[in-house]
Design an enzyme around this catalytic site. Structure first.
Site, PDB file in Angstrom:
ATOM      1  N   ASP A   7       0.875  -1.168   0.000  1.00  0.00           N
ATOM      2  CA  ASP A   7       0.000   0.000   0.000  1.00  0.00           C
ATOM      3  C   ASP A   7       0.920   1.228   0.000  1.00  0.00           C
ATOM      4  OD1 ASP A   7      -2.303   1.679   0.617  1.00  0.00           O
ATOM      5  OD2 ASP A   7      -1.451   1.796   2.638  1.00  0.00           O
ATOM      6  N   ASP A   9      -0.020   5.165   1.011  1.00  0.00           N
ATOM      7  CA  ASP A   9      -0.186   6.123   2.118  1.00  0.00           C
ATOM      8  C   ASP A   9      -0.222   5.422   3.470  1.00  0.00           C
ATOM      9  OD1 ASP A   9      -0.844   9.001   1.072  1.00  0.00           O
ATOM     10  OD2 ASP A   9      -1.822   7.599  -0.291  1.00  0.00           O
TER      11      ASP A   9
END
Ligand code: M1P
Length: 243
Positions: A7, A9
């Site tokens: 991922d 952020d």
């Protein structure tokens, strides 16, 4: 060799901020010997804003907009889009008009990305400090949770999840991050898939992908709280299958 999926952020970068120079240097060194992908709800423009070019170029692929766009070495491999119903857009407008949030509101509150909508009562064009202000207010008042629950009930053809600090991600069913698991397994049928995310728990925006991966064999999900924790795991290197 394992294949790594990250991922962005909160996992590779602080939320909506650039990757730090220290992290980028160590991560780029690691990338030289490992195959890895990004799986993010953000669009490609934000990936390029937040990561240095050499790091972007060292990924084998970038799944952006929840996996509705796959880019490999700057070339778009596929895009999966949809047209939202006017009823859904009207409802979002109504939420924005009726919010009880006492602060200033900003523009770009319905961001139509490929295959998804990102909805933010506050507006994505807010100054960075306003994000935290809204985030704190939202935690106390549960505005996003309430909106997400209501939208999910009124529009069952969509998946609605809390984004990061200020927004809600809306995808037609089947257009969420979970689709990345299927695609990765097809392109890497024999490799172990290892996914790192900061919100792999129920209600988090990495949950769908984490669960989809765990339903497959030869996969591992690593919940992390920060980019520093990611590096710590990578340095310990306990993910490669035993030969
Ligand atoms: O962490 C991923 C999320 O990042 C942003 O969320 P927010 O603006 O609410 O902090 C958005 O890009 C969102 O779509 C994404 O899921």
């Amino acid at each position: 060799m394992a294949v790594y999926v990250f991922d962005m952020d909160g996992t590779l970068t602080p939320a909506r901020l650039p990757m730090t120079a220290e992290f980028a240097a160590d991560f780029y060194e690691w990338q030289k010997n490992h195959k890895c992908f990004i799986a993010t709800g953000s669009d490609l423009k934000k990936v390029k804003e937040q990561l240095p070019q050499n790091v972007v170029d060292s990924f084998s692929g970038i799944y952006s907009s929840m996996g509705n766009v796959l880019t490999v070495q700057g070339e778009v491999v596929y895009e999966r889009n949809f047209k939202p119903e006017p009823e859904l857009l009207n409802r979002l407008e109504q939420y924005r008009q009726e919010t009880a949030y006492p602060g200033t509101l900003y523009s770009n509150y319905i961001e139509e990305r490929v295959g998804m909508i990102n909805f933010s009562i506050l507006g994505r064009n807010c100054p960075f400090e306003e994000r935290n202000k809204y985030g704190i207010w939202d935690k106390e008042n549960c505005e996003r949770l309430k909106i997400a629950g209501e939208l999910g009930a009124s529009f069952p053809q969509y998946d609605v999840s809390i984004g990061g600090t200020i927004s809600i991600d809306i995808t037609p069913k089947g257009f969420g991050k979970g689709q990345i698991a299927r695609h990765l397994r097809e392109s890497c049928p024999n490799e172990k898939l290892v996914f790192f995310g900061d919100r792999t728990f129920k209600g988090g925006n990495d949950y769908e992908l984490a669960q989809a991966l765990l339903r497959l064999s030869n996969t591992q999900v690593v919940q992390v709280a920060s980019p520093e924790e990611v590096l710590m795991h990578l340095k310990n290197n306990r993910f490669e299958p035993k030969s």
